[in-house]
Scaffold this active site. Structure first.
Site, PDB file in Angstrom:
ATOM      1  N   ARG A  79      35.183  62.031  -2.687  1.00  0.00           N
ATOM      2  CA  ARG A  79      36.313  62.958  -2.623  1.00  0.00           C
ATOM      3  C   ARG A  79      35.837  64.259  -1.973  1.00  0.00           C
ATOM      4  NH1 ARG A  79      39.390  66.455  -7.352  1.00  0.00           N
ATOM      5  NH2 ARG A  79      41.198  67.019  -6.071  1.00  0.00           N
ATOM      6  N   HIS A  80      36.709  64.885  -1.183  1.00  0.00           N
ATOM      7  CA  HIS A  80      36.369  66.173  -0.582  1.00  0.00           C
ATOM      8  C   HIS A  80      35.915  67.174  -1.666  1.00  0.00           C
ATOM      9  CE1 HIS A  80      40.026  67.743  -2.307  1.00  0.00           C
ATOM     10  NE2 HIS A  80      40.636  66.652  -1.882  1.00  0.00           N
ATOM     11  N   GLY A  81      35.242  68.234  -1.220  1.00  0.00           N
ATOM     12  CA  GLY A  81      34.774  69.264  -2.144  1.00  0.00           C
ATOM     13  C   GLY A  81      35.902  70.199  -2.576  1.00  0.00           C
ATOM     14  N   GLY A 357      37.506  60.790   1.340  1.00  0.00           N
ATOM     15  CA  GLY A 357      38.923  60.703   1.026  1.00  0.00           C
ATOM     16  C   GLY A 357      39.315  61.663  -0.075  1.00  0.00           C
ATOM     17  N   ALA A 400      34.498  66.624  -5.167  1.00  0.00           N
ATOM     18  CA  ALA A 400      33.219  66.035  -4.739  1.00  0.00           C
ATOM     19  C   ALA A 400      32.833  64.792  -5.533  1.00  0.00           C
ATOM     20  CB  ALA A 400      32.066  67.068  -4.793  1.00  0.00           C
TER      21      ALA A 400
END
Ligand SMILES: *[C@@H]1O[C@H](CO)[C@@H](O)[C@H](O)[C@H]1NC(C)=O
Ligand SMILES: *[C@@H]1O[C@H](CO)[C@@H](O)[C@H](O)[C@H]1NC(C)=O
Ligand SMILES: *[C@@H]1O[C@H](CO)[C@@H](O)[C@H](O)[C@H]1NC(C)=O
Ligand SMILES: *[C@@H]1O[C@H](CO)[C@@H](O)[C@H](O)[C@H]1NC(C)=O
Length: 473
Positions: A79-81, A357, A400
């Site tokens: 997952r994005h930060g 994602g 994250a």
């Protein structure tokens, strides 16, 4: 001179930010276990607050003993930060804040009795701008760099000379920026300041934007129609918003801010709670929004967030998880390929695959795999029964968050089947396999366990809308 002024202001700002403790009001750090999908990654591993490169306590059985097993492939879904709130959230907060400003003005004008909490919040400076719309914060870049460096030290063999990395990302800015920050982290680990860095090493990368894989939910018509665009699909969530637990929180906040209770609702109160979480995650500060809540309120708001994730992204509806089988199959396709190459003594074409994602990518995938499933579904009326639920989004998909598939090739196997083993980690911690309860599995038995999803779940069919349905658009 400016600096001097800044120094004078600092204690004052601090006082404003902290606010006087009000009854059972809590600070951001005390509320942070309940921030759900807006949780910091450090919430899971507090030692990272001291040392973001720490690998934490040793995990028994991980990695597999290097004397007999060597990592062959690493697949990661990340997952994005840490990100900024979305435009919609920022606008909602703007509405809430102007309610507070108006109330505070009316007492300073002498029209209404003083309201200290409203006045304190009125002094808070609205620093969130609509154009920040869900973008990756600088804190989020750091989340990714540090994660990359930790993975590099967990799996040094993947960082040997002449390594290849395959990057795949959702088209959203926060994911593209996350993948680029992750890459920077890898480069620093490979060439950087570390004495172990191999100056001869080369790093080659492929990069692909692929929303069909990373945002499968947008491409699954059945999901969009039955869940996303369906006004009644979130009825448990809607019922909870109007239910007793939530009403109590809304009334309490309205009282604290001296506002008519009808001016507020669950959505506005939730956005105030999010603002507390964004302050902590993005700026590491305690904003005055936090002091509106105590721990009991926070648990209710956590449940509100989890209910949404449960019904929209997880076990609530079958299509939520089944729409992810396209990504699940992609992961196993790469594992299969690595095994094929290993069996014919070829170099592994994709030793490291990094896919960027969203929480909405990971939750359906984890549900497909059978993780964090409670015996009872999460419902509007079973808040108390679910206090000890497995499905707590903040423990599963903080910023994250990452799901790792580590494939090993092991010597001294009794049969060729037994040469290939796999471990799965969520947020850098071993997951137990649902079929065995162990933390390592033969690759063949894992494939067998999931054979239905691997063989019989065809995205096009699963996501198709029956042709003769009358669509109401
Ligand atoms: C409140 O008062 C301030 C300063 O007097 C003014 O700038 C602001 O527009 C007022 N806000 C509302 C919502 O009335
Ligand atoms: C780097 O490459 C040079 C020239 O090819 C070689 O002499 C040296 O041993 C290599 N260093 C390492 C650490 O592999
Ligand atoms: C919307 O969701 C409800 C509740 O799950 C379901 O009964 C209904 O069939 C759905 N409607 C559509 C158009 O998919
Ligand atoms: C198509 O419509 C017919 C008649 O309304 C119905 O009996 C049938 O079940 C529908 N088929 C599908 C796949 O929905």
């Amino acid at each position: 001179m400016l600096r001097h002024r800044g120094c004078l202001f600092l204690p004052l700002l601090f006082l404003l930010a902290a606010g006087p403790a009000e009854g059972d009001a809590e600070t951001a750090e005390q509320l942070s276990p309940y921030f759900g999908t807006k949780s910091r990654y450090e919430e899971l591993h507090p030692y990272l607050l001291q040392d973001p490169l720490s690998l934490g306590p040793r995990q028994p059985g991980f990695p597999l003993p290097p004397a007999s097993c060597a990592p062959l492939q690493l697949g990661a879904v990340i997952r994005h930060g840490t990100r900024f709130p979305t435009r919609k959230q920022i606008e909602k907060l703007g509405r809430f804040h102007s309610l507070v400003l108006r109330r505070s003005n009316s007492s300073s004008g002498g029209g209404s009795p003083p309201c200290p909490a409203a006045e304190r919040l009125a002094r808070w400076e609205m620093w969130l701008r609509p154009d920040m719309d869900g973008k990756l914060a600088s804190r989020g870049r750091r989340d990714m760099e540090m994660l990359a460096k930790r993975l590099a030290s967990r799996f040094p063999s993947f960082l040997g000379p002449k390594r290849r990395f395959a990057f795949v990302s959702s088209s959203k800015h926060r994911c593209l920026d996350s993948s680029s920050a992750f890459r920077d982290g890898l480069r620093q680990a490979l060439y950087g300041q570390q004495p172990t860095a191999d100056k001869n090493a080369t790093m080659s990368e492929t990069f692909e934007i692929n929303d069909r894989l990373m945002r499968f939910f947008d491409h699954c018509e059945k999901f969009v129609k039955d869940v996303e665009d369906n006004n009644t699909a979130m009825h448990e969530l809607d019922a909870f918003k109007e239910g007793l637990e939530m009403k109590k929180v809304v009334e309490k906040i309205a009282n604290t801010l001296c506002l008519p209770v009808n001016d507020l609702n669950a959505d506005l109160v939730q956005v105030a709670f999010f603002t507390c979480s964004f302050g902590l995650a993005i700026k590491n500060i305690n904003t005055p929004w936090c002091s509106l809540f105590n721990k009991e309120d926070a648990k209710v708001l956590e449940y509100l967030n989890d209910l949404k994730q449960y019904w929209k992204r997880s076990y609530g509806y079958d299509i939520n998880s089944r729409s992810s089988c396209i990504l699940f199959q992609d992961i196993f396709k790469h594992l299969d390929q690595a095994i094929m190459e290993s069996k014919s003594s070829k170099p592994i074409s994709s030793p490291v695959i990094l896919q960027f994602g969203h929480a909405e990518t990971l939750l359906p995938l984890l549900a497909l795999m059978g993780y964090f499933k409670d015996e009872q579904p999460l419902k509007a009326h079973n808040y108390h029964r679910q206090l000890h639920r497995k499905f707590r989004s903040g423990r599963i998909v903080p910023y994250a968050s990452n799901l790792l598939f580590v494939l090993y090739h092991c010597d001294q196997a009794r049969s060729p089947e037994e040469e290939y083993k796999i471990q799965i980690l969520l947020n850098e911690q071993l997951l137990r396999f649902p079929h065995s309860g162990e933390t390592v599995s033969l690759y063949a038995s894992l494939k067998n366990h999931y054979k239905d999803y691997l063989q019989n779940c065809h995205f096009a069919e699963v996501c198709a809308i029956p042709k003769n349905t009358t669509s109401v658009v």
